[in-house]
Design an enzyme around this catalytic site. Sequence first.
Site, mmCIF file in Angstrom:
data_model
loop_
_atom_site.group_PDB
_atom_site.id
_atom_site.type_symbol
_atom_site.label_atom_id
_atom_site.label_comp_id
_atom_site.label_asym_id
_atom_site.label_seq_id
_atom_site.Cartn_x
_atom_site.Cartn_y
_atom_site.Cartn_z
ATOM 1 N N LYS A 1 1.156 -0.785 -0.031
ATOM 2 C CA LYS A 1 0.120 0.151 0.116
ATOM 3 C C LYS A 1 1.096 1.059 -0.138
ATOM 4 C CE LYS A 1 -2.447 -1.147 3.724
ATOM 5 N NZ LYS A 1 -3.232 -1.788 3.626
ATOM 6 N N ILE B 1 3.871 1.455 -1.530
ATOM 7 C CA ILE B 1 4.312 2.107 -2.505
ATOM 8 C C ILE B 1 3.494 2.415 -3.145
ATOM 9 C CG2 ILE B 1 5.356 1.055 -4.641
ATOM 10 C CD1 ILE B 1 7.257 1.217 -1.781
ATOM 11 N N TYR C 1 12.638 -6.787 14.488
ATOM 12 C CA TYR C 1 11.946 -8.012 14.033
ATOM 13 C C TYR C 1 10.578 -7.390 13.610
ATOM 14 C CZ TYR C 1 16.925 -10.609 14.393
ATOM 15 O OH TYR C 1 17.323 -10.771 14.309
ATOM 16 N N ASP D 1 7.046 2.857 6.032
ATOM 17 C CA ASP D 1 6.257 3.972 4.839
ATOM 18 C C ASP D 1 6.431 4.853 4.880
ATOM 19 O OD1 ASP D 1 5.488 1.616 3.444
ATOM 20 O OD2 ASP D 1 3.340 1.933 4.528
ATOM 21 N N LYS E 1 -12.032 -13.789 -7.071
ATOM 22 C CA LYS E 1 -12.750 -13.995 -5.626
ATOM 23 C C LYS E 1 -12.351 -13.259 -4.878
ATOM 24 C CE LYS E 1 -15.881 -16.917 -6.041
ATOM 25 N NZ LYS E 1 -17.241 -16.441 -7.185
ATOM 26 N N LYS F 1 -14.837 -8.580 -14.538
ATOM 27 C CA LYS F 1 -15.504 -9.360 -14.188
ATOM 28 C C LYS F 1 -15.896 -8.980 -13.047
ATOM 29 C CE LYS F 1 -15.055 -14.118 -12.582
ATOM 30 N NZ LYS F 1 -14.753 -15.481 -12.550
ATOM 31 N N CYS G 1 25.416 5.902 13.041
ATOM 32 C CA CYS G 1 25.478 5.485 14.853
ATOM 33 C C CYS G 1 26.427 4.636 15.257
ATOM 34 C CB CYS G 1 23.949 5.966 14.936
ATOM 35 S SG CYS G 1 23.050 6.533 16.598
ATOM 36 N N GLN H 1 29.548 5.045 17.353
ATOM 37 C CA GLN H 1 30.560 4.356 18.300
ATOM 38 C C GLN H 1 31.484 2.922 19.027
ATOM 39 O OE1 GLN H 1 26.652 3.910 20.620
ATOM 40 N NE2 GLN H 1 25.772 6.065 20.458
ATOM 41 N N HIS I 1 21.884 9.269 11.408
ATOM 42 C CA HIS I 1 21.294 8.813 10.270
ATOM 43 C C HIS I 1 21.212 9.222 9.234
ATOM 44 C CE1 HIS I 1 20.783 5.390 13.166
ATOM 45 N NE2 HIS I 1 20.251 6.425 14.524
ATOM 46 N N GLU J 1 21.055 8.008 6.007
ATOM 47 C CA GLU J 1 19.927 6.756 5.685
ATOM 48 C C GLU J 1 18.938 7.837 5.498
ATOM 49 O OE1 GLU J 1 20.745 6.292 8.370
ATOM 50 O OE2 GLU J 1 20.139 4.828 9.585
#
Length: 554
Positions: A24, A26, A61, A78, A197, A231, A389, A393, A515, A517
């Site tokens: 969603k 993307i 995770y 996102d 379906k 359909k 980060c 360190q 950060h 990134e």
Amino acid sequence: MAAKAQKTAKYIFVTGGVTSSLGKGIIASSLAKLLQARGLSVTIQKFDPYLNIDPGTMNPYEHGECYVTDDGAETDLDLGHYERFLNVRTSQANNVTTGRIYHNVITAERRGDFLGKTVQVVPHITDELKRNMMLLGQTGDYDIVITEIGGCVGDIESLPFLEAVRQVKFEMNEHDTLVIHLTLIPYLNSAGELKTKPTQHSVRMLQESGIQPDILVCRSEHPLPYDIRKKIALFCNVQVNSVIEAMDADTIYAVPLLMLKERLDQRALYMLDIYNDKDVDLDSWKTFLSRLKNPVDSVRIGLVGKYVELHDAYKSIVESFIHAGATNECKVHIEWIHSESLTADNIAEKLENLDGVLVAPGFGERGIEGKIAAIQFVRENNIPFFGICLGMQMAVIEYARNVIGWEGAHSVEMDNTTDHPVIHLMEDQKDISNKGGTMRLGAYSCRIKKDTLASRIYGKTNISERHRHRYEFNSKYLKDFEGNGLMATGINPENDLVEMVELPSHPFYIGVQFHPELKSTVMNPHPLFVHFVKAALAYSLQRRSVETLNPSMN
Ligand code: GLN
């Protein structure tokens, strides 16, 4: 000066059904990109149905990377896609969770705001959801606000969200809202057929919540023939040109072009009654895509981290490499290296064929010694090194132990009795006990010293980067480090916190407390990643030429 014209926003809601992970984010980003390329001002917000106030306290995770905005919000990954696609900054207002909504309502209840009323999911939670859904639109900055509803239609926890969307749709004028539903059209090998379906059921479930979707975006591994579209249209109550095919793409960055071909933007504008005959200006996007798809060289970068089983934990780093690779016309192969798997015995074998090593951010003890071993190896072997980060360190600790000779040097995060706490808790973190939203978060400025690798990379002195940490370089040891060759080259001008370290004697060795990134976008690839990939490419070419001169090395 004339006041800026206030825009009246229209609202697009994106829901999902059949299964999770259909993308969603993307699809929302791609549609936003197309609308932006037509000159409209667009933002995207994500509403997540879980009870955490934000994903900041969640294990990577569980939830992948926690994306941090300039204003210090810890948000869903996102939002990273939204920024990377649109090149527009997001903020706290762009990510709302059920937890935050309940927190607001319960806080108001404790204040006595409800004047004796019974506080209920409907209308109080749904009202607070609606208020938040409208916030960005009310700033007057946007023509269109796209709201991505997390989770799947049919989930118990999504119900208040769908009820809020239904009410918004009902209360606003017909052409001011639009619901796009993302579904899956599976292909059954045994039947040799595309199956509609699950989509029919998913739309029916949405209809049970009182929402008739206006557009269906159908993920599929195969093209959708016209009769299948017809359909789906017939059984789902949408017009046939509102059935949009979303085929699997080899890169997420190709999806805006697929959606352009399917006229998703035109369909949305038509249904929102927005007249726009501008050409879609995607020239620079297409240039990026063509560089991405036609690399002239390649490098292998080791990404050393402890969450490598779940690549989403490092989403922004991976995307930053894609942007930087395209800039360098170079394919970046990421070699995922679990820091726990690295030992003094296998380090050479694991790292010697790499063109660069990035040591990733992280928290806690696990895998720390592997990160330190990796940094020692790349430092001693002149392999390009980039530490982010926790990675920075660990570089400081490695240098303290192996160059300065402070054997037990450590971060107090892992060892609070060390004789050499070269990384220590920031002063303003000392009295904090709550874990949620209490780190040093968001954008802070940094001043770069002259004639350094950092100044060559950025080409300027004052920068601003985003942060998410509790520990910092212990400035008490700065002289010792600099006297031994590890230089602090980026400093926060307000509190002198060391933001960047580098090793001038090494071809490319840089560690950053922030950060980078989180700020790389397709249109603005981050210079640190661009130069790191460039250094890896130079290292790889140099190695290849040495190998050609000495074939026995192969
Ligand atoms: N754990 C370290 C700190 O809190 C590094 C955090 C990170 O890598 N984001 O300072």
